[in-house]
Design an enzyme around this catalytic site. Structure first.
Site, PDB file in Angstrom:
ATOM      1  N   GLU A  60       0.811  -1.216   0.000  1.00  0.00           N
ATOM      2  CA  GLU A  60       0.000   0.000   0.000  1.00  0.00           C
ATOM      3  C   GLU A  60       0.842   1.264   0.000  1.00  0.00           C
ATOM      4  O   GLU A  60       0.448   2.273  -0.609  1.00  0.00           O
ATOM      5  CB  GLU A  60      -0.954  -0.006   1.194  1.00  0.00           C
ATOM      6  CG  GLU A  60      -2.117  -1.000   1.075  1.00  0.00           C
ATOM      7  CD  GLU A  60      -1.722  -2.463   1.265  1.00  0.00           C
ATOM      8  OE1 GLU A  60      -0.583  -2.735   1.718  1.00  0.00           O
ATOM      9  OE2 GLU A  60      -2.544  -3.341   0.969  1.00  0.00           O
ATOM     10  N   HIS A 129     -11.165  -6.158   8.223  1.00  0.00           N
ATOM     11  CA  HIS A 129     -12.005  -5.948   7.044  1.00  0.00           C
ATOM     12  C   HIS A 129     -13.261  -5.136   7.361  1.00  0.00           C
ATOM     13  O   HIS A 129     -14.171  -5.084   6.550  1.00  0.00           O
ATOM     14  CB  HIS A 129     -12.433  -7.297   6.446  1.00  0.00           C
ATOM     15  CG  HIS A 129     -11.318  -8.071   5.813  1.00  0.00           C
ATOM     16  ND1 HIS A 129     -10.332  -8.671   6.532  1.00  0.00           N
ATOM     17  CD2 HIS A 129     -11.027  -8.333   4.503  1.00  0.00           C
ATOM     18  CE1 HIS A 129      -9.495  -9.289   5.712  1.00  0.00           C
ATOM     19  NE2 HIS A 129      -9.899  -9.093   4.473  1.00  0.00           N
TER      20      HIS A 129
HETATM   21  C1  LIG Z   1      -1.685  -5.161   3.933  1.00  0.00           C
HETATM   22  C2  LIG Z   1      -2.721  -5.958   3.218  1.00  0.00           C
HETATM   23  N1  LIG Z   1      -3.128  -5.561   2.015  1.00  0.00           N
HETATM   24  C3  LIG Z   1      -4.080  -6.244   1.355  1.00  0.00           C
HETATM   25  C4  LIG Z   1      -4.635  -7.355   1.894  1.00  0.00           C
HETATM   26  C5  LIG Z   1      -5.754  -8.115   1.138  1.00  0.00           C
HETATM   27  N2  LIG Z   1      -5.258  -9.405   0.715  1.00  0.00           N
HETATM   28  C6  LIG Z   1      -5.506 -10.525   1.422  1.00  0.00           C
HETATM   29  S1  LIG Z   1      -4.720 -11.846   0.794  1.00  0.00           S
HETATM   30  C7  LIG Z   1      -4.052 -10.953  -0.466  1.00  0.00           C
HETATM   31  C8  LIG Z   1      -3.134 -11.622  -1.441  1.00  0.00           C
HETATM   32  C9  LIG Z   1      -1.988 -12.264  -0.753  1.00  0.00           C
HETATM   33  O1  LIG Z   1      -1.180 -12.915  -1.675  1.00  0.00           O
HETATM   34  P1  LIG Z   1       0.021 -13.839  -1.215  1.00  0.00           P
HETATM   35  O2  LIG Z   1       0.926 -13.052  -0.302  1.00  0.00           O
HETATM   36  O3  LIG Z   1       0.630 -14.411  -2.417  1.00  0.00           O
HETATM   37  O4  LIG Z   1      -0.635 -14.960  -0.303  1.00  0.00           O
HETATM   38  P2  LIG Z   1      -1.713 -16.072  -0.724  1.00  0.00           P
HETATM   39  O5  LIG Z   1      -3.066 -15.493  -0.448  1.00  0.00           O
HETATM   40  O6  LIG Z   1      -1.509 -16.398  -2.154  1.00  0.00           O
HETATM   41  O7  LIG Z   1      -1.462 -17.230   0.180  1.00  0.00           O
HETATM   42  C10 LIG Z   1      -4.459  -9.638  -0.387  1.00  0.00           C
HETATM   43  C11 LIG Z   1      -4.107  -8.574  -1.348  1.00  0.00           C
HETATM   44  C12 LIG Z   1      -4.180  -7.742   3.158  1.00  0.00           C
HETATM   45  N3  LIG Z   1      -4.677  -8.821   3.783  1.00  0.00           N
HETATM   46  N4  LIG Z   1      -3.221  -7.029   3.792  1.00  0.00           N
END
Ligand SMILES: Cc1ncc(C[n+]2csc(CCOP(=O)(O)OP(=O)(O)O)c2C)c(N)n1
Ligand SMILES: Cc1ncc(C[n+]2csc(CCOP(=O)(O)OP(=O)(O)O)c2C)c(N)n1
Ligand SMILES: [Mg+2]
Ligand SMILES: [Mg+2]
Lengths: 327, 379, 327, 379
Positions: A60, A129
């Site tokens: 972010e 959330h």
């Molecule tokens: C700081 C933050 N930004 C956005 C989110 C929303 N969000 C939840 S999971 C995700 C993707 C995460 O991707 P990755 O790190 O590859 O983990 P995966 O879900 O694939 O296990 C996002 C953008 C969040 N939880 N925290």
């Protein structure tokens, strides 16, 4: 006139500003092919291409920091923060940079950056959330902070925010995304109420309910219910949380002489406090009761099974109305 | 003019303490020109002299500002002493269109970009928080929150891409300045992510002056900083930051790569903060005098001076003229600083927003009334 | 009794807690050999070693994030943020992690982390070195937020904060660092006022001045000046900004029936608003005047040449007192 | 037992799409054991079966939870489908004393650490935000803010250092889990800085499941993620995350390095998110079915199953028993989920602070009164 959900109204607003201004770019996590987790950017990637609708890396601070650079280059970025609770990693870029660059540059640099944040609770989500971080931004000079409460307003306000040359934090009440209403998509933006203007959305005479975002609907419902008891509540939608449209607020409360402020965010040092302080001072001799606040508790947002108890609802609003009328 | 082809080859590390770490150098501390296969510069005598002139003048600005601070005319000053070559080299490598994103110490870069030193002085005096138009000289406002500007630089470079102003030798590029300490900030590393993923035309120019206030560089990284770039998939190079020629050559080459569409480069300019962190700092509390002495032998001005002498590019007249130009510059800075008016109190409301809010208008008016009332009351 | 500056009192407090509890570790930028830019950690690195006094890499999120991990391991970290304006990169770790871990773990994890922040203006500094971000933290459930105003209090309060099992954001009024006063370094901490207790630092009857941190001295000076005009102002030092010691505040204002809140932070949605809202409600029938606020303006902190006009001073406080008495 | 020395050598990249990128693999998708000079595992038949059992059971937990979500019993569920081997391999490589810092998807790691799946279910049902004691099983609370936990893990590992609990084969270590998307966050990169500068005993375990919701990994890095570590001066390695043996071996080796004082390692477990990001997600909007089909051929359970078959380590009875154990587990999860009570409304105040504030006590009491009054009113 079209009947649109708020999500669709926002989507249409984005499409409209993107069509009229090639410098508008949309950026954020999953705003491209997916169309955002709430589908607010649905279809834009397909129609405007990835140069104007950017799926960013997952960070972010990076989103806001690069948006600032793009603005300096003449672009007009609209950033999506996926959920309220994920805006904090960008906090420095928002409050120390974005908010201050216009002043730092003695007005030579404009920062027309819009930060869209789906906010508030009531959707049964897990931690982070369902937050209402608006006070953190409203307390920050240099930012403008608004919240929409209906599809029609969402449609107009988002366009106005994007066209505004100041940075705007744009709060969208996520639990109202799917509520439908009529939207005049052909309306002349020039005739619309200014973005900074509060609005009486239901006139009344006994008590003014002051709300914004998701709580406007709650207050309208409360007003309808109160009618049965013979109480005529006025509902005022602040729309702009910073700057505050004080004249409109004063005009209403001067008539009703009673005010109840309703928001989901915790009470302590929240927007309600500011309204109480301001009304207490400006209408010192006119109020018939202290300004009362109906808000989230001063706790972290609870697990979703408890959110109904946490969130102000019709009954808690009416309870406060009764208290106010009791003075 | 020096015949570059005849220069001795030197690719061993002469400044970096780590074995096996290459340091790009084109001019030794003794003022000997050395050859580097990847980085050539071929200046006219006039250009060599101009670089020396820059070095001398920016040092003079710095000395004058430090003196002004000591005399209470500035609130604080962040000295560039020792970093003149890194700044002038990289600053002169930029074209007019290229955009610089400085920290709070890039007075030498500001000079090269044509920013009047008085603008910088105004910030440190406390009459503004910068206040110049970044577009004017393509030199952004000073950034004090460590690392934050690297993201702005990257975003700006993404804008260059969107404008299609990249991919030819005429393309535009950006230089993001930051320090060794800043390399630890999340923002700087996010800038690396963004720049590499978007292949943005940005040169990250890290002046490793060995210190972040009292903290030595080994507290920020256990390997040489230029190697950080590898982890993000773009090239990193360490240059002798006290060598203005090498700083110029390496930056120019990285800028050319960026403007022609080859994406970002990280340059680590290996140098030394000869003075205190700022005028508020007392470096004797945390570093050895001997350390400073060793670095004095690598002074960026001295080495170019000996080179100019040896090559007989300069004479007494040149130095006399330069001295008197420097004196005049210093005198102007002093004069204009002393004459610099404070802004009016009510100006603090003027630029908070592009469209001023009613609340601020009211606060501004009420402060104005208060000040008038107060002035009347004390009369 | 010893005569100490506030900086030295804080330094002595740290030394004392470090001696009595081997789990206390001090961490931050330049807190080691240099002793911190304000010398609050002077000498600790030499005496306790670099394992307990850590010069960290330059990244605030890293400082707080690793402090959380250390706390989980049983340590009691005291983090220094070098200046108020540099706390924002750590904002997520503070408001989304540190503040919420105790609740998230249903109380199984304690987070005894203290974050020391030199705050406020008046030292002629450049941008980001004079801010008052306390409202951003006070609005956050799960944090405790305090501010000291005198050497004696600094000495006691910092020890209490470090010993507290909840996370404490500890604001130090940097422009008062060099003011000297008597400090009882041998005092029994068990007999000291609790950290959460506000204190009347000068009794009076006409108006209560409510302040904290740097503005306590300003209010005391104002009270002295007002005495000449025959006004007896009570000065109340909040000490704890969250939780608020409401009983003490109410007790005072119930007597004086008038209150003026003074802080350097911008007025809009600041601590003053909360006090006004609370007093307005609790003492609705008792107040003789609305709660007035004397604060920084709703602008970014201005260039230092303007800070005297920005900061509340004796005259602006007295001006507000006059207004309050005029009701 | 398999004779490891007789296994065919295989060091070519079989799963990574990038040429020249090595992927550590000990078991091919076809269930062939292969030899790797740096990473050996030497399990008993019993241990092989136990690993298979883990894989099957954690998949079963996941399937049951997904079903419960579909039936409205959970608010959301984040499926680990496809990532079982990465999680079980790394989870089993940890010793009891080693501390895991999960994201929100590490149900398989939780299983290996002995955390009752009902704790996880409680979070997704919305009755708590976690609520278990991390010290209990040395398994931290789930972290939802992407990347934040990597700093907690590093700080914890610094605490291990301070305790002197490192430097011998008995030392303690930490595993920080995160995703490919998380690699872009400032926090994760700051964790790399801290871990390398302090040489902290932390293993960074990145499950590159190719997606961060709808965002493919090439939007987070233009080079393979394990190479990020080089830029910070510590080793990175890519392991076949669908190979439980390799995931185990590589993690164990990194943990041993950490516990004996050799500092951090970054492991990139190359795997695939077979399901949706969460039950709220619709992956058909952004990815090709064919992509999924290709990865199905590399299913982590199937390959160990064929290996067990080929090696004749299992028989029908084994599978029958496992099936019935899985059924029982699923049934228990369902039963206990349906029976899981909501917390009392007033409990939301209980643990905000260790020492409850008067204000919260008052709010709690007033909510209690309100609820009573309300209940009476509607009667
Ligand atoms: C700081 C933050 N930004 C956005 C989110 C929303 N969000 C939840 S999971 C995700 C993707 C995460 O991707 P990755 O790190 O590859 O983990 P995966 O879900 O694939 O296990 C996002 C953008 C969040 N939880 N925290
Ligand atoms: C986010 C942030 N944290 C802390 C500071 C305080 N501070 C100012 S300069 C400095 C050291 C910077 O070191 P480096 O990046 O090496 O740059 P240098 O000063 O050596 O040029 C620190 C810690 C700051 N300005 N911003
Ligand atoms: Mg430095
Ligand atoms: Mg992923």
């Amino acid at each position: 006139m079209a009947v649109l959900t708020m999500a669709k109204a926002l989507n249409t607003a984005l499409r409209t500003v993107m069509e009229s201004d090639p410098k508008v770019v949309v950026m954020g996590e999953d705003v491209g092919k997916l169309g955002g987790v709430f589908r607010v950017t649905d279809g834009l990637w397909k129609d405007f291409g990835e140069d104007r609708v950017m799926d960013t890396p997952l960070a972010e601070s990076g989103i806001i920091g690069t948006a600032i650079g793009l603005a300096l280059r003449g672009y007009r970025p609209v950033c999506e923060i996926q959920f309220d609770g994920f805006v904090y990693p960008a906090y420095d870029q928002i409050v120390s940079q974005l908010a201050k660059i216009h002043a730092r540059s003695k007005g030579t640099v404009k920062m027309p950056v819009t930060i869209r944040i789906p906010f508030g609770g009531g959707i049964g989500a897990v931690e982070h959330h369902s937050e209402s971080p608006e006070a953190y931004f409203a307390h920050t000079a240099g930012l403008k902070v608004v919240a929409c409460s209906s599809p029609a307003d969402a449609y107009v306000m988002l366009q106005q925010a994007v066209r505004c040359d100041d940075p705007v934090v744009f709060f969208e009440p996520k639990r109202r995304y799917w509520e439908k209403a009529e939207v005049d998509v052909a309306a002349d933006l020039g005739l619309a109420d200014p973005l900074w203007q509060a609005r009486v959305v239901r006139p009344g005479v006994d008590v003014t309910l002051i709300a914004y975002g998701p709580m406007v609907r709650t207050c309208l419902d409360a007003a309808t219910a109160a009618q049965e008891d013979g109480h005529h509540l006025e509902v005022l939608d602040l729309r702009s949380l910073s700057p505050l449209d004080l004249p409109t607020v004063l005009e209403s409360v001067r008539r009703t002489r009673r005010a109840v402020v309703v928001h989901e965010a915790p009470s302590y040092v929240g927007l309600g406090a500011e309204l109480a302080a301001r009304l207490g001072e400006e209408l010192y001799y006119e109020m018939e009761a202290p300004v009362l606040r109906v808000t989230g508790f001063d706790t972290p947002y609870p697990p979703s099974r408890l959110e109904e108890d946490y969130l102000p609802d019709l009954d808690r609003v009416l309870h406060a109305v009764d208290r106010s009328l009791g003075y | 003019m020096t015949d570059i082809a005849s220069l001795p080859a030197l690719r061993i590390s002469t400044g970096g303490p780590e074995p096996g770490v290459e340091l790009v150098q084109l001019l030794t501390p003794e003022g000997e020109r050395v050859f580097h296969p990847d980085y050539a510069v071929d200046f006219t005598d006039e250009q060599y002299r101009a670089l020396y002139r820059d070095l001398v003048l920016v040092r003079r600005i710095d000395i004058e500002a430090t003196a002004l601070q000591r005399q209470g005319e500035l609130g604080i000053w962040a000295s560039l002493l020792g970093q003149e070559a890194a700044q002038v080299g990289s600053g002169r490598a930029m074209r007019e269109k290229d955009f610089a994103f400085p920290t709070y110490r890039e007075h030498g870069v500001a000079w090269c970009k044509g920013v009047d030193p008085m603008k910088l002085i105004g910030l440190f005096r406390g009459v503004s928080n910068g206040g110049w138009d970044p577009q004017d000289k393509r030199f952004n406002l000073y950034s004090i929150v460590i690392g934050s500007q690297t993201l702005h630089a990257t975003g700006y470079a993404m804008g260059i891409l969107k404008d299609g102003a990249v991919g030819t030798p005429d393309g535009e590029a950006v230089v993001a300045y930051f320090g060794d300490g800043a390399s630890s900030q999340g923002d700087v590393n996010e800038a690396f992510v963004w720049a590499s993923v978007y292949n943005a035309p940005v040169v990250f120019f890290c002046q490793n002056n060995q210190w972040g206030i009292s903290t030595p560089t080994d507290h920020q990284s256990r390997i040489p900083l230029y190697q950080r770039a590898e982890g993000f998939g773009f090239p990193g190079v360490r240059v002798d930051g006290n060598d203005v020629l090498a700083s110029y050559a390496v930056t120019r080459s990285a800028l050319d790569a960026a403007r022609t569409g080859q994406g970002p480069t990280l340059i680590e300019a290996f140098t030394y903060r000869m003075g205190a962190h700022t005028t508020s700092d007392d470096p004797t509390r945390y570093r050895l005098a001997s350390d400073l002495e060793a670095w004095k032998l690598k002074d960026p001005l001295e080495r170019l001076k000996s080179f100019l002498y040896k090559q007989q590019m300069v004479d007494g007249e040149f130095f006399d003229q330069l001295d008197s130009d420097a004196d005049a510059l210093a005198a102007r800075i002093r004069r204009e600083t002393l004459a610099m008016p404070d802004p009016s109190a009510t100006s603090m409301f003027d630029d908070v927003y592009d469209e001023m809010t009613p609340a601020l208008r009211e606060q501004q008016a009420s402060l104005a009334r208060y000040l008038v009332g107060f002035a009347e009351a004390v009369q």
